[in-house]
Write a protein that holds these residues in place. Structure first.
Motif, PDB file in Angstrom:
ATOM      1  N   PRO A 192      -7.034 -13.824  29.096  1.00  0.00           N
ATOM      2  CA  PRO A 192      -5.868 -14.518  28.568  1.00  0.00           C
ATOM      3  C   PRO A 192      -6.210 -15.935  28.143  1.00  0.00           C
ATOM      4  N   THR A 193      -5.417 -16.456  27.178  1.00  0.00           N
ATOM      5  CA  THR A 193      -5.691 -17.792  26.674  1.00  0.00           C
ATOM      6  C   THR A 193      -5.240 -18.872  27.639  1.00  0.00           C
ATOM      7  N   GLY A 194      -4.146 -18.639  28.372  1.00  0.00           N
ATOM      8  CA  GLY A 194      -3.648 -19.616  29.325  1.00  0.00           C
ATOM      9  C   GLY A 194      -2.901 -20.770  28.691  1.00  0.00           C
ATOM     10  N   ASP A 195      -2.652 -20.702  27.368  1.00  0.00           N
ATOM     11  CA  ASP A 195      -1.980 -21.818  26.706  1.00  0.00           C
ATOM     12  C   ASP A 195      -0.605 -21.464  26.178  1.00  0.00           C
ATOM     13  N   GLY A 196      -0.118 -20.289  26.555  1.00  0.00           N
ATOM     14  CA  GLY A 196       1.212 -19.892  26.123  1.00  0.00           C
ATOM     15  C   GLY A 196       1.229 -19.128  24.823  1.00  0.00           C
ATOM     16  N   SER A 197       0.095 -18.998  24.135  1.00  0.00           N
ATOM     17  CA  SER A 197       0.064 -18.242  22.890  1.00  0.00           C
ATOM     18  C   SER A 197      -0.116 -16.766  23.217  1.00  0.00           C
ATOM     19  N   ASP A 198      -0.061 -15.935  22.155  1.00  0.00           N
ATOM     20  CA  ASP A 198      -0.293 -14.519  22.367  1.00  0.00           C
ATOM     21  C   ASP A 198      -1.696 -14.320  22.938  1.00  0.00           C
ATOM     22  N   PRO A 199      -1.913 -13.198  23.690  1.00  0.00           N
ATOM     23  CA  PRO A 199      -3.249 -12.956  24.232  1.00  0.00           C
ATOM     24  C   PRO A 199      -4.330 -12.970  23.172  1.00  0.00           C
ATOM     25  N   GLY A 200      -3.993 -12.623  21.965  1.00  0.00           N
ATOM     26  CA  GLY A 200      -4.957 -12.705  20.873  1.00  0.00           C
ATOM     27  C   GLY A 200      -4.211 -12.776  19.567  1.00  0.00           C
ATOM     28  N   SER A 201      -4.559 -13.704  18.707  1.00  0.00           N
ATOM     29  CA  SER A 201      -3.925 -13.757  17.397  1.00  0.00           C
ATOM     30  C   SER A 201      -4.583 -12.739  16.492  1.00  0.00           C
TER      31      SER A 201
ATOM     32  N   ALA B 135       0.831  -1.203   0.000  1.00  0.00           N
ATOM     33  CA  ALA B 135       0.000   0.000   0.000  1.00  0.00           C
ATOM     34  C   ALA B 135       0.865   1.254   0.000  1.00  0.00           C
ATOM     35  N   ARG B 136       1.920   1.229   0.798  1.00  0.00           N
ATOM     36  CA  ARG B 136       2.829   2.386   0.844  1.00  0.00           C
ATOM     37  C   ARG B 136       3.504   2.601  -0.511  1.00  0.00           C
ATOM     38  N   LEU B 137       3.969   1.524  -1.121  1.00  0.00           N
ATOM     39  CA  LEU B 137       4.642   1.638  -2.412  1.00  0.00           C
ATOM     40  C   LEU B 137       3.698   2.072  -3.522  1.00  0.00           C
ATOM     41  N   LEU B 138       2.406   1.821  -3.351  1.00  0.00           N
ATOM     42  CA  LEU B 138       1.410   2.249  -4.333  1.00  0.00           C
ATOM     43  C   LEU B 138       0.938   3.677  -4.093  1.00  0.00           C
ATOM     44  N   GLY B 139       1.474   4.334  -3.046  1.00  0.00           N
ATOM     45  CA  GLY B 139       1.183   5.749  -2.850  1.00  0.00           C
ATOM     46  C   GLY B 139       0.338   6.116  -1.659  1.00  0.00           C
ATOM     47  N   ALA B 140      -0.030   5.157  -0.815  1.00  0.00           N
ATOM     48  CA  ALA B 140      -0.846   5.482   0.354  1.00  0.00           C
ATOM     49  C   ALA B 140      -0.135   6.495   1.246  1.00  0.00           C
ATOM     50  N   GLY B 141      -0.913   7.421   1.800  1.00  0.00           N
ATOM     51  CA  GLY B 141      -0.335   8.410   2.697  1.00  0.00           C
ATOM     52  C   GLY B 141      -0.242   7.914   4.116  1.00  0.00           C
ATOM     53  N   THR B 142      -1.253   7.170   4.575  1.00  0.00           N
ATOM     54  CA  THR B 142      -1.289   6.602   5.919  1.00  0.00           C
ATOM     55  C   THR B 142      -1.701   5.143   5.806  1.00  0.00           C
ATOM     56  N   VAL B 143      -0.952   4.267   6.480  1.00  0.00           N
ATOM     57  CA  VAL B 143      -1.250   2.842   6.451  1.00  0.00           C
ATOM     58  C   VAL B 143      -1.472   2.362   7.880  1.00  0.00           C
ATOM     59  N   LEU B 144      -2.665   1.848   8.145  1.00  0.00           N
ATOM     60  CA  LEU B 144      -3.033   1.350   9.464  1.00  0.00           C
ATOM     61  C   LEU B 144      -3.198  -0.161   9.395  1.00  0.00           C
ATOM     62  N   GLY B 145      -2.874  -0.836  10.482  1.00  0.00           N
ATOM     63  CA  GLY B 145      -3.036  -2.277  10.544  1.00  0.00           C
ATOM     64  C   GLY B 145      -3.680  -2.697  11.838  1.00  0.00           C
ATOM     65  N   THR B 146      -4.184  -3.925  11.878  1.00  0.00           N
ATOM     66  CA  THR B 146      -4.742  -4.479  13.107  1.00  0.00           C
ATOM     67  C   THR B 146      -4.063  -5.803  13.423  1.00  0.00           C
ATOM     68  N   THR B 147      -4.004  -6.116  14.703  1.00  0.00           N
ATOM     69  CA  THR B 147      -3.501  -7.403  15.159  1.00  0.00           C
ATOM     70  C   THR B 147      -4.121  -7.705  16.516  1.00  0.00           C
ATOM     71  N   GLY B 148      -4.207  -8.970  16.854  1.00  0.00           N
ATOM     72  CA  GLY B 148      -4.651  -9.350  18.192  1.00  0.00           C
ATOM     73  C   GLY B 148      -3.483  -9.550  19.125  1.00  0.00           C
ATOM     74  N   SER B 149      -2.263  -9.344  18.645  1.00  0.00           N
ATOM     75  CA  SER B 149      -1.056  -9.657  19.404  1.00  0.00           C
ATOM     76  C   SER B 149      -0.233  -8.410  19.696  1.00  0.00           C
ATOM     77  N   PRO B 150      -0.132  -8.003  20.955  1.00  0.00           N
ATOM     78  CA  PRO B 150       0.730  -6.859  21.278  1.00  0.00           C
ATOM     79  C   PRO B 150       2.176  -7.086  20.849  1.00  0.00           C
ATOM     80  N   ALA B 151       2.629  -8.347  20.888  1.00  0.00           N
ATOM     81  CA  ALA B 151       4.015  -8.632  20.520  1.00  0.00           C
ATOM     82  C   ALA B 151       4.282  -8.331  19.054  1.00  0.00           C
ATOM     83  N   LYS B 152       3.252  -8.412  18.211  1.00  0.00           N
ATOM     84  CA  LYS B 152       3.441  -8.161  16.784  1.00  0.00           C
ATOM     85  C   LYS B 152       3.365  -6.682  16.414  1.00  0.00           C
ATOM     86  N   ALA B 153       2.760  -5.886  17.273  1.00  0.00           N
ATOM     87  CA  ALA B 153       2.526  -4.490  16.922  1.00  0.00           C
ATOM     88  C   ALA B 153       3.828  -3.753  16.610  1.00  0.00           C
TER      89      ALA B 153
END
Length: 364
Positions: A203-212, A166-184
């Motif tokens: 929390p999931t309690g299984d060792g995965s990210d709080p949200g994928s 999107a940035r390479l195609l000319g977008a001025g602002t690029v926003l994203g979403t994730t369920g994982s704070p570690a990925k932000a």
């Protein structure tokens, strides 16, 4: 050729989010090509989210057949040619792409294979799903210079490339979403101006990210929190939506769309990776959207479902640009390589849990 080889089959029908125990590695006789067929040794194959749909109860009009219990899984792969018939245009040692992944060796008709042309510096990069986002952002819902683009599920295989595209195609602002704070933080390094973290309430309690990237719940509180984040990140609204998640993220994005906005719906990860099967007789992958039709009409918002139609043309347009961007360092290919066929079932489960950033490849 060894006398026996290995492949991965569906051991049992998945109930909700697929787990490693749904799959099994089996030993089978080595495939023997018939006259006119090509013998292949797979080098890499990709773990793709859409496979989750084919392992459970598939919704109506699914474009690919479901995998039957006991059936061998399939998907995009890069292979080395071991034997090719005369007149096929292929030679021993050539690298080709095909859709018979999840196994060590395969046989195929020459027409089922695409000879890799060396446009990409890394053969494994041919398995990157970048053409999906490119088709949406350049063809279906084209980005105009300076516009605001929102990519849901930005930490996934499509999203990590789509934001950069999107940035390479000319977008001025690029926003994203994730369920994982570690990925932000990683996504901001990939050029996202802001990343909205849509966490589970517990929390999931299984060792995965709080949200994928795909996790979804039915609580109105989570949907309201997400809508508030989006309003803060894009107070003037968004111009282009590339949605891979569905659910409340897609609803909030369309509610925030500016007049003349365009939206491409390309995935329903919130349903595919749900923890439990769907309700009211629906497969888990079926994700209904609550839309304000009047607002879509008066604001002239275009919403398009973007599936596999036109994939070949989009891939042909994407690959040269991807290769150029890779060689000049203008884009990166976020991915993880898992070594060994026997590791694929566990890696597939971990991918559905949101443990990886970008594309997940199995290297044989």
């Amino acid at each position: 050729m060894p006398e026996t080889v290995h492949e991965i089959r569906l051991a049992r029908r998945a109930q909700g989010r697929p787990v490693a125990a749904d799959l099994e590695v089996v030993e089978v006789p080595a495939p023997q090509p018939e006259e006119g067929q090509v013998l292949l040794r797979n080098r890499w194959f990709v773990l793709y989210p859409g496979l989750a749909t084919l392992l459970g109860d598939t919704p109506p009009n699914t474009p690919f057949p479901s995998v039957p219990t006991g059936g061998t899984l399939f998907g995009p792969a890069v292979a080395e040619v071991l034997h090719a018939p005369a007149g096929s245009g292929l030679r021993t040692g050539d690298l080709v792409s095909h859709v018979k992944g999840w196994r060590e060796y395969a046989v195929a008709e020459p027409a089922e294979l695409t000879l890799l042309d060396g446009v990409l510096p890394d053969p494994a990069a041919y398995l990157a799903p970048g053409s999906v986002g490119y088709a949406a952002l350049a063809l279906v819902s084209p980005v105009r210079p300076g516009e605001t683009v929102l990519v849901t599920g930005a930490g996934g295989a499509v999203g990590t490339l789509a934001g950069q595209t999107a940035r390479l195609l000319g977008a001025g602002t690029v926003l994203g979403t994730t369920g994982s704070p570690a990925k932000a933080a990683a996504l901001r390094q990939l050029g996202y101006d802001a990343v909205l973290v849509d966490e589970r309430t517990a929390p999931t309690g299984d060792g995965s990210d709080p949200g994928s990237d795909s996790d979804s719940d039915s609580g109105s509180g989570r949907a309201e929190r997400f809508a508030e984040q989006l309003a803060a990140a894009a107070p003037d609204g968004i111009d282009v939506l590339l949605d891979t998640v569905g659910g409340h993220q897609a609803e909030a994005a369309l509610a925030a769309a500016r007049p003349g906005a365009r939206a491409s719906l390309i995935g329903v990860l919130s349903g595919q990776f749900a923890d439990a099967p769907g309700h009211s007789g629906r497969p888990a992958q079926s994700v209904p959207l609550r839309l304000d039709a009047f607002q879509l009409i008066v604001r002239g918002i275009r919403v398009a479902g973007h599936g596999s139609e036109g994939h070949a043309a989009a891939q042909a347009a994407w690959l040269p640009r991807f290769g150029d961007w890779l060689r000049t360092g203008r884009i990166t290919f976020p991915h993880t390589r898992i070594t060994g066929l026997d590791q694929a079932p566990r890696a597939f489960q971990e991918m559905t849990e949101g443990r990886y950033l970008g594309t997940v490849l199995v290297e044989l």
